[in-house]
Structure formats: structure tokens, C-alpha cells
Design a protein around this motif. Sequence first.
Motif, PDB file in Angstrom:
ATOM      1  N   TYR A 263      71.316  41.208  94.600  1.00 28.38           N
ATOM      2  CA  TYR A 263      71.756  39.893  94.157  1.00 28.38           C
ATOM      3  C   TYR A 263      72.984  39.458  94.955  1.00 28.38           C
ATOM      4  O   TYR A 263      73.762  40.270  95.419  1.00 28.38           O
ATOM      5  N   ARG A 264      73.151  38.175  95.090  1.00 33.67           N
ATOM      6  CA  ARG A 264      74.331  37.653  95.774  1.00 33.67           C
ATOM      7  C   ARG A 264      75.486  37.418  94.818  1.00 33.67           C
ATOM      8  O   ARG A 264      76.640  37.437  95.229  1.00 33.67           O
ATOM      9  N   LEU A 265      75.158  37.187  93.546  1.00 29.78           N
ATOM     10  CA  LEU A 265      76.187  36.910  92.558  1.00 29.78           C
ATOM     11  C   LEU A 265      75.790  37.546  91.235  1.00 29.78           C
ATOM     12  O   LEU A 265      74.648  37.416  90.789  1.00 29.78           O
ATOM     13  N   VAL A 266      76.737  38.229  90.593  1.00 30.18           N
ATOM     14  CA  VAL A 266      76.560  38.753  89.241  1.00 30.18           C
ATOM     15  C   VAL A 266      77.674  38.178  88.378  1.00 30.18           C
ATOM     16  O   VAL A 266      78.862  38.417  88.646  1.00 30.18           O
ATOM     17  N   CYS A 267      77.308  37.407  87.368  1.00 32.41           N
ATOM     18  CA  CYS A 267      78.261  36.796  86.442  1.00 32.41           C
ATOM     19  C   CYS A 267      78.256  37.579  85.134  1.00 32.41           C
ATOM     20  O   CYS A 267      77.195  37.841  84.566  1.00 32.41           O
TER      21      CYS A 267
END
Length: 346
Positions: free
Chosen positions: A136-140
Motif C-alpha cells: 500500500y502507498r498509504l495506511v491511515c
Amino acid sequence: MATVAHLATRTPKVSVDDLLAGLHPSPRFGAVSFESYRPDPAQPSQAAAVKSLRDFGTSMDGAGGGGLFSRFFGGNKAKGRAGIYLDGGFGVGKTHLLASLWHSAPGPKAFGTFVEYTNLVGALSFRKTVEALSSYRLVCIDEFELDDPGDTVLMSRLMRELADAGVKLAATSNTLPGALGEGRFAAVDFQREIQVLAEQFDVVRIDGDDYRHRGLPAAPAPLKTEELDARMNAEFDGGVVAVDDFGALMKHLAGVHPSRYRQLIDGIDGIVWKDVHTIEEQAVALRFVVLADRLYDKDVPILASGVPFDQLFTAEMMGGGYLKKYFRAVSRLTALAREGQAHEPS
């Protein structure tokens, strides 16, 4: 007439694919954006937070994978840390902003609460979770909170490994990352793990009052149990309503893993709880907090009899190590009760 269902009879089955597919903002935040966030002019930190998150999202454009771990642990820190961390009180719009970042960022990407990620590790194993999220490019991570030493070590390892894989991290919490765990366990014994977490984030403070109570009246008084059926049919005519004895529901939740609470309330338009009482066991209270979060995510109005929601947890709980969880739950359930009984938006 409303169609009656019972949460206390539901035992949803959830696959690993379902858990991964569910890592996105809830319907409440399904269409939010930076433009739809309304900063309070009296709180300049709110507008500053919008800019910081926009800049963070822009920094992802063209960013490659791998190597971020070395950049913020001894490498070129001028390029920025892997994470951004929104610190602020209840109801100041942190989740709105985090979801706005998620919506604006390139994928693949994940959005979930802290509890959902720990549940994911429980379902997949730590190594498979790292493998799944490393692409993934972003984990929130919403509502970041460390409640025990095991979670401290777990999330420290997970964040380090994801950062090493080039994943950008964004989190919200009511506690500064260097103070996570304080008041819950012997945080000094886990200072290394806590410090590792703190070092991975640039902290952005958001000030303001809880918007769920800004200019709104107190929570409505509980209804009488004998009034619930008539009110249910008046408020939820044509909908599906989960009607449960509160005590029976608390017992049932002990047999349903919290990772399944989202599916537990699938298709439910309203909640009716009979004879709500003060929860006196910590384990029961913590499970109930997860259910409260999922109900708030889906904006499910509540009608209830028994004690008012500000008496759901004992005074000891409201002053103990998990007080932020309990205050959040009371705030959110109060908003849903207002919606159910007084038609006020939550």
C-alpha cells in the motif's frame, strides 16, 4: 411498522478478504474532502492542519517504495518522516481530515481504526499483515491508542516494517505519540517501543471544542421501557431495527470478535436498547466501546430506556487509564440518541 431484528442472535462470519476490503472510511466519512471541512476561525490550528495534510498528500505524488525506514532513522531526515499524526480533543474533525487525506491520496491505500488493525493482525498473523499492507502507498490509522504492552510492541513493529517498505503513515489520536500508554500500564518499561512510534510521525495539533456538543442541548432523557415499541414504529417506520435487552446484548458481545462488529450491524437502520445499565466490568466496557464506534461510523440512531448514556461506565472507569475511550463512546452515543429522539444530526 418497523421490522424487528436482534443483535444478540447474530453471529456474522467474516473472511480475511472481507477484513481487507473493509479498510476504507465508514459511510459517515465516505464523501468528505478538505473542501468540506470547515475550520473554526477562532482556532487557527484547524486551518493549519488542513494545509499540513494537503502537503503530506502532495508529497506522496511520485514517491517510490522502500527505503523510508532508513531515511527517518539515521538517513536524510530533511525529506520528511514517514508519518503525520493529528493530535486533538474529541470531535474537532480529526477523522474528517484523515478521511479527506485518504480520499485524495493515490492507491492502493487502507483506512481503519487502531482496533481494526490489531484485529487484522489477529486474523492474518503479524507477518501476513505486513505482507498485505506493504504494497500500500498509504495506511491511515484512526483513533490511535495503546492500551496494553502487547499492543505497544505490536504496533511499534508494524509501523517500522511498513515504513521500511515505503508506506506512508497517517494517524489520529487524543494523545501525543510520546505519551501513548501513559496511565494504562508501566509505560516506562516499553519506552523504546513508544519512542520508535513517536519518531515516525510529524505531529500536527488541532485545537477546538467537541462539535458534537457545540451549541447543542444535553442528551435526551432515557425513554420508559413501555414507550419503546411505539416510539420505534414512529421513528423507524419501514426500517429494520435491532431491538435488544441491554444485558443480553452485553453477554452476546463476549462471543463475537470485535472485528465482526461492523458486520454485526449490517442492514440495521435503528437501535432500541431496553434497560440500559451501568457497565461495571472493564472487558465488557471495552467491547462495548468498539460497538459504539461502529454504530457511530454508520450513523445508526438509538432509542433507549434505563440509565442515561453519561452513566454507562463507572466513575472509576471514567477516571482510569481508558477514560479517553469511554468519553469518546459517551460523546458518540449521546449524538446518536439525539438523532433518534430529537432528530438532531449526529
